[in-house]
Every structure is written in C-alpha cells, then in structure tokens.
Design a protein around this motif. Structure first.
Motif, PDB file in Angstrom:
ATOM      1  N   GLN A  61      -2.092 -10.991  16.500  1.00  0.00           N
ATOM      2  CA  GLN A  61      -1.116 -10.031  16.000  1.00  0.00           C
ATOM      3  C   GLN A  61      -1.807  -8.900  15.233  1.00  0.00           C
ATOM      4  OE1 GLN A  61       1.904 -12.100  13.737  1.00  0.00           O
ATOM      5  NE2 GLN A  61       3.103 -12.528  15.572  1.00  0.00           N
ATOM      6  N   GLU A  62      -1.107  -7.784  15.094  1.00  0.00           N
ATOM      7  CA  GLU A  62      -1.675  -6.592  14.493  1.00  0.00           C
ATOM      8  C   GLU A  62      -2.125  -6.844  13.051  1.00  0.00           C
ATOM      9  OE1 GLU A  62       1.107  -6.837  16.150  1.00  0.00           O
ATOM     10  OE2 GLU A  62       1.305  -5.208  17.610  1.00  0.00           O
ATOM     11  N   MET A  63      -3.316  -6.318  12.710  1.00  0.00           N
ATOM     12  CA  MET A  63      -3.812  -6.388  11.330  1.00  0.00           C
ATOM     13  C   MET A  63      -4.625  -5.128  11.058  1.00  0.00           C
ATOM     14  SD  MET A  63      -3.977  -7.679   8.404  1.00  0.00           S
ATOM     15  CE  MET A  63      -2.849  -8.991   8.886  1.00  0.00           C
ATOM     16  N   LEU A  64      -4.369  -4.503   9.911  1.00  0.00           N
ATOM     17  CA  LEU A  64      -5.062  -3.282   9.524  1.00  0.00           C
ATOM     18  C   LEU A  64      -6.155  -3.592   8.510  1.00  0.00           C
ATOM     19  CD1 LEU A  64      -2.032  -0.852   9.047  1.00  0.00           C
ATOM     20  CD2 LEU A  64      -3.441  -1.197  11.092  1.00  0.00           C
ATOM     21  N   GLU A  65      -7.238  -2.829   8.579  1.00  0.00           N
ATOM     22  CA  GLU A  65      -8.304  -2.957   7.577  1.00  0.00           C
ATOM     23  C   GLU A  65      -7.764  -2.508   6.228  1.00  0.00           C
ATOM     24  OE1 GLU A  65     -11.184  -2.291   4.830  1.00  0.00           O
ATOM     25  OE2 GLU A  65     -10.273  -0.526   5.769  1.00  0.00           O
ATOM     26  N   ALA A  66      -8.081  -3.264   5.183  1.00  0.00           N
ATOM     27  CA  ALA A  66      -7.374  -3.153   3.917  1.00  0.00           C
ATOM     28  C   ALA A  66      -7.547  -1.806   3.224  1.00  0.00           C
ATOM     29  CB  ALA A  66      -7.821  -4.275   2.983  1.00  0.00           C
ATOM     30  N   TYR A  67      -8.768  -1.350   3.043  1.00  0.00           N
ATOM     31  CA  TYR A  67      -8.958  -0.164   2.211  1.00  0.00           C
ATOM     32  C   TYR A  67      -8.606   1.123   2.949  1.00  0.00           C
ATOM     33  CZ  TYR A  67     -10.496  -3.044  -1.542  1.00  0.00           C
ATOM     34  OH  TYR A  67     -10.499  -3.979  -2.556  1.00  0.00           O
ATOM     35  N   THR A  68      -8.725   1.126   4.268  1.00  0.00           N
ATOM     36  CA  THR A  68      -8.197   2.250   5.033  1.00  0.00           C
ATOM     37  C   THR A  68      -6.688   2.321   4.866  1.00  0.00           C
ATOM     38  OG1 THR A  68      -9.951   1.876   6.666  1.00  0.00           O
ATOM     39  CG2 THR A  68      -8.164   3.358   7.301  1.00  0.00           C
ATOM     40  N   ALA A  69      -6.034   1.147   4.942  1.00  0.00           N
ATOM     41  CA  ALA A  69      -4.581   1.098   4.786  1.00  0.00           C
ATOM     42  C   ALA A  69      -4.153   1.529   3.385  1.00  0.00           C
ATOM     43  CB  ALA A  69      -4.072  -0.308   5.088  1.00  0.00           C
ATOM     44  N   LEU A  70      -4.893   1.095   2.357  1.00  0.00           N
ATOM     45  CA  LEU A  70      -4.526   1.468   0.994  1.00  0.00           C
ATOM     46  C   LEU A  70      -4.685   2.970   0.761  1.00  0.00           C
ATOM     47  CD1 LEU A  70      -6.050  -1.483  -1.063  1.00  0.00           C
ATOM     48  CD2 LEU A  70      -3.629  -1.025  -0.639  1.00  0.00           C
ATOM     49  N   GLY A  71      -5.711   3.568   1.356  1.00  0.00           N
ATOM     50  CA  GLY A  71      -5.845   5.016   1.250  1.00  0.00           C
ATOM     51  C   GLY A  71      -4.670   5.734   1.882  1.00  0.00           C
ATOM     52  N   PHE A  72      -4.215   5.224   3.013  1.00  0.00           N
ATOM     53  CA  PHE A  72      -3.035   5.772   3.675  1.00  0.00           C
ATOM     54  C   PHE A  72      -1.803   5.610   2.784  1.00  0.00           C
ATOM     55  CE2 PHE A  72       0.644   5.163   6.491  1.00  0.00           C
ATOM     56  CZ  PHE A  72       0.559   6.276   7.322  1.00  0.00           C
ATOM     57  N   LEU A  73      -1.662   4.442   2.171  1.00  0.00           N
ATOM     58  CA  LEU A  73      -0.520   4.201   1.300  1.00  0.00           C
ATOM     59  C   LEU A  73      -0.538   5.106   0.069  1.00  0.00           C
ATOM     60  CD1 LEU A  73      -0.297   0.289   1.409  1.00  0.00           C
ATOM     61  CD2 LEU A  73       1.113   1.954   2.631  1.00  0.00           C
ATOM     62  N   ALA A  74      -1.720   5.439  -0.401  1.00  0.00           N
ATOM     63  CA  ALA A  74      -1.815   6.321  -1.564  1.00  0.00           C
ATOM     64  C   ALA A  74      -1.164   7.664  -1.289  1.00  0.00           C
ATOM     65  CB  ALA A  74      -3.280   6.513  -1.965  1.00  0.00           C
ATOM     66  N   ALA A  75      -1.270   8.119  -0.044  1.00  0.00           N
ATOM     67  CA  ALA A  75      -0.711   9.428   0.307  1.00  0.00           C
ATOM     68  C   ALA A  75       0.797   9.388   0.512  1.00  0.00           C
ATOM     69  CB  ALA A  75      -1.389   9.952   1.577  1.00  0.00           C
ATOM     70  N   HIS A  76       1.367   8.188   0.608  1.00  0.00           N
ATOM     71  CA  HIS A  76       2.798   8.066   0.895  1.00  0.00           C
ATOM     72  C   HIS A  76       3.568   7.396  -0.236  1.00  0.00           C
ATOM     73  CE1 HIS A  76       2.509   9.577   4.999  1.00  0.00           C
ATOM     74  NE2 HIS A  76       1.368   8.905   5.088  1.00  0.00           N
ATOM     75  N   THR A  77       2.936   7.267  -1.399  1.00  0.00           N
ATOM     76  CA  THR A  77       3.592   6.714  -2.585  1.00  0.00           C
ATOM     77  C   THR A  77       3.276   7.608  -3.778  1.00  0.00           C
ATOM     78  OG1 THR A  77       1.669   5.268  -2.966  1.00  0.00           O
ATOM     79  CG2 THR A  77       3.554   4.324  -1.768  1.00  0.00           C
ATOM     80  N   ARG A  78       4.013   7.408  -4.849  1.00  0.00           N
ATOM     81  CA  ARG A  78       3.824   8.250  -6.029  1.00  0.00           C
ATOM     82  C   ARG A  78       3.560   7.451  -7.302  1.00  0.00           C
ATOM     83  NH1 ARG A  78       2.854  10.993  -2.669  1.00  0.00           N
ATOM     84  NH2 ARG A  78       3.820  12.935  -1.925  1.00  0.00           N
TER      85      ARG A  78
END
Length: 283
Positions: free
Chosen positions: A55-72
C-alpha cells in the motif's frame, strides 16, 4: 487535552494521482479544525497493522515539508523517526529545515526503529537492538547540541562529527519526543533527554508512567516537565473520544495522537472543529 492527527494511511480514493491534493486538503482541514499537531510515520512500506506493505507510503520528511506549506498553526513531526534511517547530523538538519520553513512548528519524534523487513527490502541499516539503542542515545545528544547551536566536535562510539554547524538555527528549539515504552532503555532515555514521550494505551499504561517517574527520580529530572502523549485511534463517536480524553487526562496525558477514519473525506473534520475540540479545551 489537545489532539494530534496521525496520518498513517495514504491509500485513498483516486490513487497516487490525487494523493498530493488530498493530503493538502486533509492537513488544511485538520489545521483549521484545531488539531494541535500533525504527524506521519517514518516508514517506507506500509506496516502490517494498517495493511499490506504494497500500500502507498510517503517518505516522512518530504511529506512533512509538503504539510508545512499547507498548514498554518499545527506542529509537525514523525511518530517516530527510526534513528538508523538517517545519520544524526543530517536528521538534525532535516528537522531544523522543517522548523525554519514552517515558522517554528517542527518537533523531532524519534525511536530505536523496529521494522527489519522494510530495512532489508530497501537496504536500510538495521543493526542489532543493543546497537540501535546506543545509536539512539548518541543521536539524541547530537540533535540537542545542533539545535542549541553548539558546534563542538562529537566523538561517540558510533558517530564522529568534526563540527556540528547548523545554519540557520531552528527558529524555536524543536521539542524532542521519544516513542516507545521499553522500561529499561526507552523510558530512561525519555527521562534523560526528551521533552515528550508517546505511549500506547492498554492495561500497563499507568505502570509505564510509574516507571518513567522512577527514572526521572534517578536522573534528577522533573517528571512533570515531560509532556505525556498517547496514540489513540479516534472513533466516529464524539462521546467516546471525550470519555477517552477524560481518562487519559486523569493519568497526566495532554495530547492524544490519532487517525481519523476516512480522513480523505474532509467533512469529517467539521465535527472536530465545531464540537470535539471546544469540548476538549473545556476539560
């Protein structure tokens, strides 16, 4: 009591093509609903409790960087980084970068790692348990030193770093959360180095806290200054969530990390925003 959204399943409708936009929508909805932090696993394959490894799994720190741009406002972390997956100097740099780019919202979640199968599959290092814990303690010391801007060389059994330069420094020193409940090693490391711990619910939960308290007494640490967090899979029933929160709060926990069922349906977060988060804040 505060809530943390733990995103551990990326097998969502429409597959990989829509995974990025859906993840952005989920994170933004959770942020606006009042979730105090958002976490992802540090795995490269899905783990058995959630589904098959394919099943799909994302690399953690790439994902967290992405989340940083979509949260406040939500803090961002892994639950938890496997210490042997990244050299500690690079790990400290990853977390510092996340902190700077998110405006000071990074935390370092870390543990001794456990998934030998995925490590063997992708050629990641996975030494014996005793060595992993030795490396964990050295990594904790290195990360603390780098977060504090101390460039002094580090000479350990497993890691030798000539200069712990970390520029830019984090905007705020990222809190360190250690995951795991091992009584002899993990909870001792919590007492010595961590700002927070993360435990699993169950009949031994109070016992684990008592063990942590004894370790704190031994090393001269104030038990109350360590944040206690717990993994909890949120049910659909607000009443059940509030009941669980009261029980955890009575034990001294201040954060419940959990997955929201079918989080890709962002309407699920409306009840958290309107009902659950305000009720938890009133506890």
């Amino acid at each position: 009591m505060k809530l943390g959204l733990h995103i551990s399943n990326f097998t969502w409708p429409d597959g990989a093509q829509r995974l990025g936009p859906t993840l952005a929508e989920v994170a933004s909805a959770a942020d606006q609903a009042g979730f105090e932090r958002i976490s992802v696993m540090d795995h490269v394959w899905q783990i058995g409790v959630n589904g098959p490894p394919e099943q799909e799994m994302l690399e953690a720190y790439t994902a967290l960087g992405f989340l940083a741009a979509h949260t406040r406002t939500a803090k961002l972390l892994t639950l938890v980084t496997g210490v042997v997956y990244r050299e500690p100097g690079l790990l400290a740099k990853c977390v510092t970068t996340l902190d700077v780019l998110s405006g000071g919202r990074a935390m370092l979640g870390i543990g001794a790692a456990w998934n030998a199968e995925e490590s063997a599959g992708l050629g990641l290092p996975f030494p014996p348990t005793a060595e992993r814990f030795e490396r964990l303690e050295e990594a904790l010391r290195i990360c603390r030193q780098m977060f504090d801007g101390d460039e002094t060389a580090f000479q350990g059994k497993h890691y030798q770093l000539d200069r712990l330069l970390n520029s830019p420094l984090p905007l705020h020193r990222p809190p360190i959360l250690i995951g795991g409940a091992g009584e002899k090693k993990t909870l001792l490391l919590v007492a010595k180095y961590a700002d927070a711990c993360n435990l699993f619910p169950g009949p031994e939960l109070q016992h684990k806290l008592d063990v942590l308290k004894r370790h704190c007494d031994t090393v001269g640490r104030d038990y109350d200054e360590i944040e206690k967090t717990v993994i909890y899979r949120f049910p659909d029933s607000p009443a059940e969530i509030l009941e669980a929160a009261r029980g955890f709060q009575a034990m001294g926990f201040t954060v419940m990390h959990g997955g929201v069922p079918d989080a890709w349906d962002t309407k699920k977060f409306e009840i958290y925003r309107d009902e659950i988060v305000p009720a938890l804040e009133a506890l």
